[in-house]
Scaffold this motif. Structure first.
Motif, PDB file in Angstrom:
ATOM      1  N   ILE A 345      15.363  19.613 -32.127  1.00  0.00           N
ATOM      2  CA  ILE A 345      15.889  18.819 -30.961  1.00  0.00           C
ATOM      3  C   ILE A 345      17.155  19.426 -30.689  1.00  0.00           C
ATOM      4  O   ILE A 345      17.669  19.659 -29.254  1.00  0.00           O
ATOM      5  N   LYS A 346      17.965  19.998 -31.406  1.00  0.00           N
ATOM      6  CA  LYS A 346      19.503  21.037 -31.127  1.00  0.00           C
ATOM      7  C   LYS A 346      19.048  21.854 -30.296  1.00  0.00           C
ATOM      8  O   LYS A 346      20.378  22.573 -29.898  1.00  0.00           O
ATOM      9  N   GLU A 347      17.889  22.374 -30.348  1.00  0.00           N
ATOM     10  CA  GLU A 347      17.616  23.810 -29.472  1.00  0.00           C
ATOM     11  C   GLU A 347      17.247  23.461 -28.219  1.00  0.00           C
ATOM     12  O   GLU A 347      17.045  24.142 -27.426  1.00  0.00           O
ATOM     13  N   VAL A 348      17.047  22.048 -27.966  1.00  0.00           N
ATOM     14  CA  VAL A 348      16.343  21.770 -26.508  1.00  0.00           C
ATOM     15  C   VAL A 348      17.461  21.525 -25.715  1.00  0.00           C
ATOM     16  O   VAL A 348      18.815  20.988 -25.974  1.00  0.00           O
ATOM     17  N   GLN A 349      17.676  22.165 -24.447  1.00  0.00           N
ATOM     18  CA  GLN A 349      18.707  22.122 -23.624  1.00  0.00           C
ATOM     19  C   GLN A 349      18.582  21.051 -22.538  1.00  0.00           C
ATOM     20  O   GLN A 349      19.530  20.251 -22.157  1.00  0.00           O
ATOM     21  N   SER A 350      17.250  20.630 -21.973  1.00  0.00           N
ATOM     22  CA  SER A 350      17.018  19.720 -21.075  1.00  0.00           C
ATOM     23  C   SER A 350      15.643  19.408 -20.654  1.00  0.00           C
ATOM     24  O   SER A 350      14.785  20.272 -21.274  1.00  0.00           O
ATOM     25  N   ILE A 351      15.474  18.281 -20.064  1.00  0.00           N
ATOM     26  CA  ILE A 351      14.029  17.848 -19.769  1.00  0.00           C
ATOM     27  C   ILE A 351      14.020  17.823 -18.065  1.00  0.00           C
ATOM     28  O   ILE A 351      14.784  17.266 -17.694  1.00  0.00           O
ATOM     29  N   THR A 352      12.975  18.240 -17.425  1.00  0.00           N
ATOM     30  CA  THR A 352      12.655  18.267 -16.145  1.00  0.00           C
ATOM     31  C   THR A 352      11.695  17.105 -15.551  1.00  0.00           C
ATOM     32  O   THR A 352      10.502  17.304 -16.187  1.00  0.00           O
ATOM     33  N   VAL A 353      11.759  16.418 -14.777  1.00  0.00           N
ATOM     34  CA  VAL A 353      11.172  15.321 -14.362  1.00  0.00           C
ATOM     35  C   VAL A 353      10.870  15.576 -12.748  1.00  0.00           C
ATOM     36  O   VAL A 353      11.874  15.140 -12.063  1.00  0.00           O
ATOM     37  N   ASN A 354       9.730  16.144 -12.424  1.00  0.00           N
ATOM     38  CA  ASN A 354       9.518  16.074 -10.746  1.00  0.00           C
ATOM     39  C   ASN A 354      10.666  16.671 -10.295  1.00  0.00           C
ATOM     40  O   ASN A 354      11.055  16.402  -9.342  1.00  0.00           O
ATOM     41  N   GLY A 355      11.304  17.875 -10.953  1.00  0.00           N
ATOM     42  CA  GLY A 355      12.385  18.599 -10.296  1.00  0.00           C
ATOM     43  C   GLY A 355      13.650  18.133 -10.674  1.00  0.00           C
ATOM     44  O   GLY A 355      14.754  18.999 -10.739  1.00  0.00           O
ATOM     45  N   ALA A 356      13.976  16.847 -11.251  1.00  0.00           N
ATOM     46  CA  ALA A 356      15.083  16.445 -11.716  1.00  0.00           C
ATOM     47  C   ALA A 356      15.459  16.823 -13.172  1.00  0.00           C
ATOM     48  O   ALA A 356      14.571  16.477 -14.039  1.00  0.00           O
ATOM     49  N   VAL A 357      16.696  17.489 -13.351  1.00  0.00           N
ATOM     50  CA  VAL A 357      17.073  17.888 -14.517  1.00  0.00           C
ATOM     51  C   VAL A 357      17.851  16.923 -15.310  1.00  0.00           C
ATOM     52  O   VAL A 357      18.849  16.205 -14.781  1.00  0.00           O
ATOM     53  N   TYR A 358      17.496  16.666 -16.563  1.00  0.00           N
ATOM     54  CA  TYR A 358      18.117  15.617 -17.611  1.00  0.00           C
ATOM     55  C   TYR A 358      18.746  16.525 -18.720  1.00  0.00           C
ATOM     56  O   TYR A 358      17.925  16.794 -19.600  1.00  0.00           O
ATOM     57  N   PRO A 359      19.913  16.688 -19.086  1.00  0.00           N
ATOM     58  CA  PRO A 359      20.473  17.357 -20.208  1.00  0.00           C
ATOM     59  C   PRO A 359      20.179  16.718 -21.529  1.00  0.00           C
ATOM     60  O   PRO A 359      20.101  15.545 -21.583  1.00  0.00           O
ATOM     61  N   ILE A 360      19.810  17.235 -22.367  1.00  0.00           N
ATOM     62  CA  ILE A 360      19.834  17.004 -23.780  1.00  0.00           C
ATOM     63  C   ILE A 360      21.189  17.115 -24.348  1.00  0.00           C
ATOM     64  O   ILE A 360      21.524  18.044 -24.806  1.00  0.00           O
TER      65      ILE A 360
END
Length: 361
Positions: A345-360
């Motif tokens: 998980i520490k290597e994940v930067q973000s999740i994108t949902v239908n174009g909207a970016v959510y930082p981790i």
């Protein structure tokens, strides 16, 4: 001056009259099957042979008899410490490949064993984030003879799994989305079989009691344990409206998979497929949920069930290898994606949902 002598060279020159069977004791309860030993030694000897041939050092090794193969295998395995391999870490390596290194500290060994007059059943290992529960269960005959009944049984009919929440009034009917069972044939012996049982849950089952039972026609032998694990999930609050009917409320991401919780005002057709992807800090992107993740529902409104298996190669194909989904009458929707590899998980930067970016974070 020292000279390096290859064990494989010595074994390849042994004459039949000097070969006999060996009984080798292991430091673990488990012994690799003869087929697994054969596979390992052939791979090792073939690699050595190809390397030597390219350098013009020796001719092709002649085909060995079964006894020569076994003695060479044992010696080669001892020389590489591969013989003392049986254990939870190696069981999960056979499932997740080398990415199991990312969860080495999270693999538990409950060592719970029960038996009756016919069989012994053990919970060998557990790997869970609370939502995805991976168990390694072994079945062994008391007599030491092959278990002909088990080999004829469909895997999904072999075990029955139930949950019990420590919180009064919390049922398990809505918590279990899917259950799968696969045999780890490379670790099986003539009288012992190992199985990977995986369950997906809509709620965090950490601390819940779990009961694993053989089917009634197999004697109903059962064992109980508590779900424990430290491969914790990160939860993001989304509250994003996807269309006139669907709102994504939360997304939970863990080293083992993704769980999307949403709400529908009008459930119809196939299970919704919002476009969800993952971006790692090194720039790599992985699609998690796409329009191809579920069947279309052409025959009516889909209530729940397994989605399409996206890859037959969990270690080299897409990150999500299969998907599951479920609707319930209250409008809640859950979509889960199973990872074929274990991520950090520490290597994940973000999740994108239908174009909207959510930082981790």
């Amino acid at each position: 001056m020292s000279k390096k002598i290859k064990i494989s060279d010595l074994c390849s020159r042994l004459e039949q009259q000097y070969i006999e069977d060996l009984d080798v004791e292991n430091m673990t309860e488990m012994k690799p099957s003869e087929q697994r030993i054969e596979d390992i030694v052939f791979k090792k000897l073939r690699t050595e042979q190809e390397t030597a041939a390219s350098a013009g050092k020796r001719e092709t090794i002649r085909k060995k008899s079964w006894k020569i193969l076994l003695i060479a295998a044992v010696l080669c395995l001892f020389s590489t410490t591969a013989f003392a391999m049986a254990g939870g870490f190696d069981y999960f390596r056979s499932i997740f490949g080398d990415t199991v290194d990312n969860a080495k500290q999270d693999i538990l060994t409950p060592q719970i064993t029960v038996s009756d007059s016919t069989r012994q059943m053990s919970l060998e290992s557990m790997l869970t984030d609370g939502y995805k529960i991976n168990l390694i269960v072994s079945l062994k005959t008391i007599s030491g003879q092959p278990d002909n009944e088990i080999t004829k049984k469909e895997l999904l009919d072999l075990f029955h799994v139930t949950f019990d929440s420590p919180v009064s009034g919390s049922g398990q009917s809505d918590s279990t989305m899917a259950l799968s069972c696969n045999e780890l044939t490379e670790f099986s012996t003539k009288n012992q079989h190992l199985y990977h049982i995986q369950m997906d849950s809509l709620t965090d089952c950490t601390g819940w009691n779990i009961k694993i039972s053989l089917s009634e026609d197999m004697g109903g032998l059962s064992l109980e344990s508590v779900i424990k694990g430290s491969a914790a999930a990160t939860e993001l609050t989304i509250n994003q409206t996807i269309d006139s009917s669907l709102t994504i409320e939360t997304i939970q991401i863990s080293p083992l998979g993704i769980l999307v919780i949403g709400n529908e005002t009008n459930a119809s057709g196939g299970l919704p497929t919002p476009s969800i992807s993952l971006t790692f800090k090194d720039g790599q992107e992985e699609d998690l949920i796409t329009p191809d993740s579920f069947d279309s529902g052409d025959d009516g409104t889909v209530i729940g069930g397994g989605g399409i298996v996206l890859s037959s190669d969990p270690t080299a194909g897409p990150l999500v290898v299969s998907t599951y989904g479920q609707r319930n009458p209250s409008g809640k929707l859950a979509i889960a994606g199973e990872f074929g590899r274990i991520i950090q998980i520490k290597e994940v930067q973000s999740i994108t949902v239908n174009g909207a970016v959510y930082p981790i974070n």
